[in-house]
Design a protein around this motif. Structure first.
Motif, PDB file in Angstrom:
ATOM      1  N   GLY A  48      -8.583  12.209   2.795  1.00 30.30           N
ATOM      2  CA  GLY A  48      -6.837  12.032   1.988  1.00 30.30           C
ATOM      3  C   GLY A  48      -7.555  10.538   1.444  1.00 30.30           C
ATOM      4  N   LEU A 104      -0.951  11.808  -6.285  1.00 31.37           N
ATOM      5  CA  LEU A 104      -2.170  12.281  -5.638  1.00 31.37           C
ATOM      6  C   LEU A 104      -2.469  10.966  -4.503  1.00 31.37           C
ATOM      7  CD1 LEU A 104      -5.131  11.905  -8.420  1.00 31.37           C
ATOM      8  CD2 LEU A 104      -4.495  13.626  -6.837  1.00 31.37           C
ATOM      9  N   GLY A 105      -1.585  10.122  -4.649  1.00 26.41           N
ATOM     10  CA  GLY A 105      -1.463   8.947  -3.920  1.00 26.41           C
ATOM     11  C   GLY A 105      -0.708   9.111  -2.105  1.00 26.41           C
ATOM     12  N   SER A 108       2.335   7.904  -6.829  1.00 29.79           N
ATOM     13  CA  SER A 108       1.328   8.629  -7.554  1.00 29.79           C
ATOM     14  C   SER A 108       1.328  10.238  -6.975  1.00 29.79           C
ATOM     15  CB  SER A 108       0.414   8.748  -8.239  1.00 29.79           C
ATOM     16  OG  SER A 108      -1.223   8.234  -6.849  1.00 29.79           O
ATOM     17  N   ALA A 155       0.926  -1.462  -0.227  1.00 31.04           N
ATOM     18  CA  ALA A 155       0.453   0.038  -0.134  1.00 31.04           C
ATOM     19  C   ALA A 155       0.670   1.235   0.178  1.00 31.04           C
ATOM     20  CB  ALA A 155      -1.446  -0.175   0.897  1.00 31.04           C
ATOM     21  N   PRO A 202      -4.204   5.024  -6.730  1.00 34.41           N
ATOM     22  CA  PRO A 202      -3.348   4.770  -6.938  1.00 34.41           C
ATOM     23  C   PRO A 202      -3.268   3.068  -5.594  1.00 34.41           C
ATOM     24  CG  PRO A 202      -3.387   6.983  -5.608  1.00 34.41           C
ATOM     25  CD  PRO A 202      -4.279   6.677  -5.802  1.00 34.41           C
ATOM     26  N   LEU A 203      -3.997   3.280  -4.285  1.00 30.44           N
ATOM     27  CA  LEU A 203      -4.464   2.489  -3.178  1.00 30.44           C
ATOM     28  C   LEU A 203      -4.311   1.370  -4.554  1.00 30.44           C
ATOM     29  CD1 LEU A 203      -3.336   1.961  -0.442  1.00 30.44           C
ATOM     30  CD2 LEU A 203      -5.450   2.571   0.536  1.00 30.44           C
ATOM     31  N   ILE A 244      -8.796  10.571  -2.157  1.00 24.97           N
ATOM     32  CA  ILE A 244      -8.223  11.009  -3.151  1.00 24.97           C
ATOM     33  C   ILE A 244      -6.748  10.597  -3.235  1.00 24.97           C
ATOM     34  CG2 ILE A 244      -5.809  12.970  -3.308  1.00 24.97           C
ATOM     35  CD1 ILE A 244      -7.468  14.601  -1.753  1.00 24.97           C
ATOM     36  N   GLY A 260       2.668   1.873  -3.474  1.00 28.47           N
ATOM     37  CA  GLY A 260       1.208   1.715  -4.340  1.00 28.47           C
ATOM     38  C   GLY A 260       0.624   3.697  -4.116  1.00 28.47           C
ATOM     39  N   LEU A 261       1.213   4.398  -2.851  1.00 27.04           N
ATOM     40  CA  LEU A 261       0.667   5.590  -2.695  1.00 27.04           C
ATOM     41  C   LEU A 261       1.861   6.273  -2.665  1.00 27.04           C
ATOM     42  CD1 LEU A 261      -0.578   5.190   1.098  1.00 27.04           C
ATOM     43  CD2 LEU A 261      -2.038   6.569  -0.849  1.00 27.04           C
ATOM     44  N   ILE A 277      -0.030  12.564  -1.542  1.00 18.57           N
ATOM     45  CA  ILE A 277      -0.803  13.306  -0.842  1.00 18.57           C
ATOM     46  C   ILE A 277      -2.466  13.026  -0.047  1.00 18.57           C
ATOM     47  CG2 ILE A 277      -2.542  15.839  -1.597  1.00 18.57           C
ATOM     48  CD1 ILE A 277      -1.508  16.370  -3.667  1.00 18.57           C
ATOM     49  N   GLY A 278      -3.222  12.561  -0.215  1.00 18.74           N
ATOM     50  CA  GLY A 278      -4.200  11.266  -0.213  1.00 18.74           C
ATOM     51  C   GLY A 278      -3.441  11.227   1.207  1.00 18.74           C
ATOM     52  N   GLY A 279      -2.408  10.108   1.158  1.00 22.98           N
ATOM     53  CA  GLY A 279      -1.890   9.478   2.039  1.00 22.98           C
ATOM     54  C   GLY A 279      -1.444  10.535   3.052  1.00 22.98           C
ATOM     55  N   SER A 307      -2.333  -0.935  -6.541  1.00 22.17           N
ATOM     56  CA  SER A 307      -1.506  -1.321  -6.327  1.00 22.17           C
ATOM     57  C   SER A 307      -1.953  -2.793  -5.479  1.00 22.17           C
ATOM     58  CB  SER A 307      -0.694  -1.106  -5.128  1.00 22.17           C
ATOM     59  OG  SER A 307      -1.325  -0.255  -4.086  1.00 22.17           O
TER      60      SER A 307
END
Lengths: 353, 353
Positions: free
Chosen positions: B265, A261-262, A259, A252, B272-273, B268, A255-256, A264-266, B276
């Protein structure tokens, strides 16, 4: 209240002796009726102790040990040859009544062998099992046996269920804990020979609240409070739990990070996510008790920090305050009585025929 | 190229017959040398088929079955009494050579019993194992046995390792696949009786690339290509994998939903999550092959959709194109020869003494 003496292996764990010393000091500050005995290299322990102040020094004793059992050492040889190691000395103190419990984050193999050989079994106990406290979606579960007896017999598993129930009821404070046997299907006729032979024994046992089989898929969800199995299967369950969680976490994260977006969101979601997953941090829940011995032996996780060691010490205090060993002894005696009665009935039946 | 005939249980799976019909139509469009035989309720199958067009109807046959084996039915009784069920009829077609393979997303128990009783074992095979394709961090791993033989013997596990190696080398295209035995420690002397007795057999076997023990914690990380174990342990491993992933997912989702930051979060980072973690979706990888039979039997996941069924069909095509059964037969014969030779040597040694 009587003062309890807990022996702690200060040489065990990845962060020894720092984690052990920190845990002991913390527990001493919290509890009045507690004496801690730290076993290990005196110089190393004292130099760690020097970092702390304001704790009751009169209730902390350091017992120097010139030897250390390493993680990779063959357990039987280590226990018999390293007489001046912290594990051997700590276990002997429990045997002689000089300590009420022994905690170690060291070699699991040495702790298991030492428990049997040096501390000794309670009368009536066939094999002492290692019970692991597993965090699940619904709280804590005791997985028993998870390390001691790989080729188990049905009568051993029955005793694991009984000892596990007493432990969970008194230490985890779960009333009439649900006991289940690990199986590959929910039906009674499923399973390998061990499970098929154990199932009816558990079903008949009025001392426990047996709810039947549990499939591995329902374990992380918290499907039972006491989960009975042989040590081979118990180890697989614990290690798959750990391995799967680690792998998902790594994949995970990757994966985050792959990208924008990944990332930032993460970053935004990290705090609430970590908070919810913290319930699964096993360090919060103390060590794995080795049950059925004449004194309590607790195997703490190798990665324990000071807090984890302090929790393991609390666990030992609970164990004694609830007189778990007294209750286990009583249960084993009742069981022995029951078995004798069954035999008498069989004999009588035999002579009548 | 010779046309392969694949029998498909159109009554198996949560979404039957829709998923089965869709998968068959998809595979027929993709492959020229393929004939599909759909077994089940003719009316239900034809009404599903009516939704599709442009597929080669001449290469699709529907065989009506008036009975259906339910998931919860005791397998042995079901196989012997429901002679007009899709599972019994499909297996018989494989036995008679009217079909080259049989795929079913139905009752695992019935498929295992039917495979042994109706299709029959290849000469020299002691027990046919069910191999599950597990997605790991590094790709696919074959876990063998994961369902057929709960109280296994060392010589069976040796054959599982050999058959699994042939399968992985030819279907997953991994050269000299790493074979490991599931154990509770890395050292050779660890394990239960079964593992201790099997370990030296695997170590001596020159036909496989044996790398030793694998601990459960290293399985999700992809520590081996062929993972050998008895069906009880195999089932625990698969189900813990599934259960842990589901629990983490549920808890993480709840954690994210509990706060505004978590929700933002999470939204967003979702894409990507998901991407993966998609690598772990077992549906992409076809079904679990039941190896060592006179024809191929594949157990597809109960939750299979049309795509998953199509993948299972591809898997069968690969199995035949690579002549896996020819290779297994050859290996079993060589092994039998080797065992004979060992016995002769022992006899000679005995008479010389």
């Amino acid at each position: 209240m009587e003062t309890l003496k807990i022996a702690l292996d200060a040489m065990g764990g990845d962060k020894a002796p720092a984690c052990d010393v920190e845990g002991a000091v913390k527990a001493l500050k919290e509890h009045d009726n507690l004496k801690m005995i730290l076993l290990g290299d005196e110089t190393a322990i004292k130099s760690e102790l020097a970092k702390f102040s304001g704790y009751p020094e009169d209730r902390l004793e350091v017992v120097h040990c010139s030897e250390k059992i390493e993680m990779a050492e063959p357990p039987v040889a280590a226990i018999s040859s390293k007489q001046d190691s912290s594990i051997v000395k700590g276990m002997r103190m429990v045997r002689k009544g000089e300590a009420d419990a022994f905690i170690s984050a060291g070699s699991t193999g040495a702790i298991l062998v030492g428990g049997q050989v040096l501390v000794g079994r309670l009368k009536g106990v066939e094999r002492p099992p290692l019970g692991a406290l597993m965090p699940t979606e619904k709280g804590m579960t005791l997985l028993i046996d998870c390390g001691a007896n790989v080729d188990a017999r049905p009568s051993w598993l029955l005793q694991f269920a009984e000892m596990g129930s007493i432990y969970v009821e008194n230490v985890l404070k779960i009333r009439r804990p649900r006991v289940a046997i690990v199986n590959i299907g929910a039906e009674e006729e499923k399973g390998n020979t061990l499970v098929k032979e154990t199932f009816p024994l558990l079903k008949e046992d009025k001392a426990i609240n047996f709810i039947g089989s549990i499939e591995a898929r329902d374990i992380p969800a918290g499907g039972a409070d006491v989960i009975v199995t042989d040590a081979f299967s118990g180890n697989l369950i614990l290690k798959m739990y750990e391995g799967t969680a680690n792998t998902i976490y790594r994949v995970a994260k990757k994966g985050l990070k792959s990208s924008v977006l990944g990332m930032i969101g993460g970053a935004i979601a990290m705090k609430p996510l970590k908070k919810s997953l913290r319930a699964f941090d096993s360090k919060k829940y103390g060590g794995a008790p080795l049950l059925g011995l004449r004194g309590l032996v607790v195997k703490a996780h190798g990665s324990s920090d000071g807090d984890a060691i302090a929790v393991a010490i609390n666990q030992c205090l609970d164990f004694y305050r609830q007189d778990i060993n007294g209750k286990i002894k009583e249960r084993m005696e009742a069981e022995a009585e029951h078995m004798k009665e069954l035999k008498r009935m069989e004999l009588r039946k035999g002579s009548a025929e």
